[in-house]
Design an enzyme around this catalytic site. Structure first.
Site, PDB file in Angstrom:
ATOM      1  N   ALA A 125       4.105   7.443  12.686  1.00 38.66           N
ATOM      2  CA  ALA A 125       4.224   8.905  12.707  1.00 38.66           C
ATOM      3  C   ALA A 125       4.311   9.492  11.303  1.00 38.66           C
ATOM      4  CB  ALA A 125       5.453   9.306  13.513  1.00 38.66           C
ATOM      5  N   ASP A 174       8.244   5.600  -0.296  1.00 34.81           N
ATOM      6  CA  ASP A 174       8.925   5.313   0.972  1.00 34.81           C
ATOM      7  C   ASP A 174      10.037   4.281   0.781  1.00 34.81           C
ATOM      8  OD1 ASP A 174       6.811   6.884   1.707  1.00 34.81           O
ATOM      9  OD2 ASP A 174       5.691   5.285   2.691  1.00 34.81           O
TER      10      ASP A 174
END
Ligand code: GLA
Length: 382
Positions: A125, A174
């Site tokens: 996602a 990330d």
């Protein structure tokens, strides 16, 4: 019956499997990037926050060199030996193996462990479920080993695992935010020297994650193509990375680039600028300015970097039309997945109802909207 949290779930399953409570529980969060997209591999600025959804692992040390991990999502266990790490076909188990490999490469003496994992971050996602899994695994190795937790170093090693073992050419954002997240704050990260600055979320405004219900196919190819285009632009300007190109350089020399490359460069140069201004706006409590910068960032990603999609554009447009919205943009790598909006606190619940309904009507897709709180980075909770 209330749903069990990730932590309760891994503890319960661990106790069922091993007959004792887990001595160690670690978590590492997913992330949502407020602004600064595709700037990390250009050695620029990003402004993500770690979210209150994480990968959890309940574990205990083993006396041999075996890692055995049960994944509740995959409904299977993986087992591998640390003395004989070999790449296997693409599967979830390559992530823990890759992290073990990167730690060994760096000279860490790691030991085996066994445990249970669950991931609350939706996969694919754009909320970095993989980075959260990698950092949770790294944290697990630290807890059973005899070395200290060094968040930046662990972020780099997990990125190396993803780049060189799993084969995804991601930047550092990330893994960094999953390692160093700060509760109630976003973190401005300079991706050149990895210096960080925590900036508070604006009072009265909330971060809404809006999952379009779409998932990316061909993840790698379009991402790598953008990276190549950025490298080409940096070469043209004679700099190490697009981080070193200013708006003025772009105006003075940009015309010498072909149109596509010029647009890619324009996104990165202006996005770096917006990201630093967004951090300043947050520090000054200027929620409206922050929202405007989100809007501009989306336009730049849609028109110059060309990483949006019809569902992402629809979500962003409907969000902006809803009362209490200060700004909205797609977030993460692009092409599918999530957008985010900055929403006035008191409007949050009507915003969720209205945008969900209108998005479903407009696209036939099932969205998911939820408020996110900023959480701490990877940690051990036992
Ligand atoms: C993905 C990558 C990150 C970053 C973003 C875009 O999430 O993993 O490194 O490049 O895309 O900002």
């Amino acid at each position: 019956m209330t749903e069990l949290s990730g932590r309760e779930t891994v503890c319960e399953i661990f106790a069922n499997l091993f007959g004792v409570a887990p001595p160690i529980v670690v978590r590492a969060p997913g992330r949502v990037n407020l602004i600064g997209e595709h700037t990390d591999y250009n050695e620029g600025f990003v402004l993500p926050m770690a979210i209150d959804r994480a990968t959890w692992i309940a574990l205990r040390r083993r006396d041999d060199d075996t890692v055995r991990l049960h994944s509740l999502e995959q409904k299977e266990a993986t087992e591998f030996s640390l003395t004989n790490l070999e790449k296997g076909p693409v599967s979830w188990s390559e992530y823990p193996k890759g992290v073990a490999w990167a730690l060994c490469e760096e000279g860490y003496e790691i030991s085996g462990w066994e445990g249970v994992s669950t991931c609350e971050v939706p996969m694919g996602a754009g909320l970095s479920s993989s980075a959260s899994f990698e950092l949770a695994v790294a944290r697990a190795f630290v807890e059973v080993g005899a070395f200290a937790w060094d968040p930046k170093k662990m972020a780099r090693l997990c990125q190396k695992a993803e780049n060189e073992w799993v084969g995804v050419n991601c930047g550092i954002m990330d893994q960094m935010i999953s390692a160093i997240g700060v509760e109630d704050h976003a973190v401005l990260i300079d991706c050149r020297d990895l210096s960080t600055e925590a900036v508070p979320l604006p009072a009265g405004a909330a971060v809404m994650v809006m999952d379009t219900g779409t998932r990316r196919g061909l993840v790698n190819s379009a991402y790598n193509e953008r990276r190549r285009e950025c490298e080409k632009a940096a070469q043209f300007f004679g700099v190490k990375a697009l981080r070193d190109v200013s708006r003025d350089d772009l105006a003075a020399k940009g015309a010498g680039l072909d149109e596509v490359t010029r647009h890619r460069a324009r996104h990165v140069v202006t996005e770096n600028d917006r990201t630093q201004r967004a951090a300043a706006a947050m520090k000054a409590g200027q929620a409206e300015l922050l929202g405007e910068l989100f809007d501009q960032s989306h336009e730049s990603m849609r028109d110059d970097f060309e990483i949006s999609s019809a569902p992402l554009d629809a979500m962003v447009r409907l969000a902006r039309e809803s009362a209490g919205c200060l700004g909205a943009r797609l977030t993460g790598g692009g092409f599918a997945g999530c957008a985010l909006a900055l929403v006035q606190d008191e409007a949050a619940s009507s915003f969720i109802d209205e945008v969900s309904r209108r998005y479903a009507e407009a696209t036939g897709l099932t969205p998911q909207l939820y408020l996110c709180r900023a959480s701490n980075g990877a940690e051990c909770l036992s």
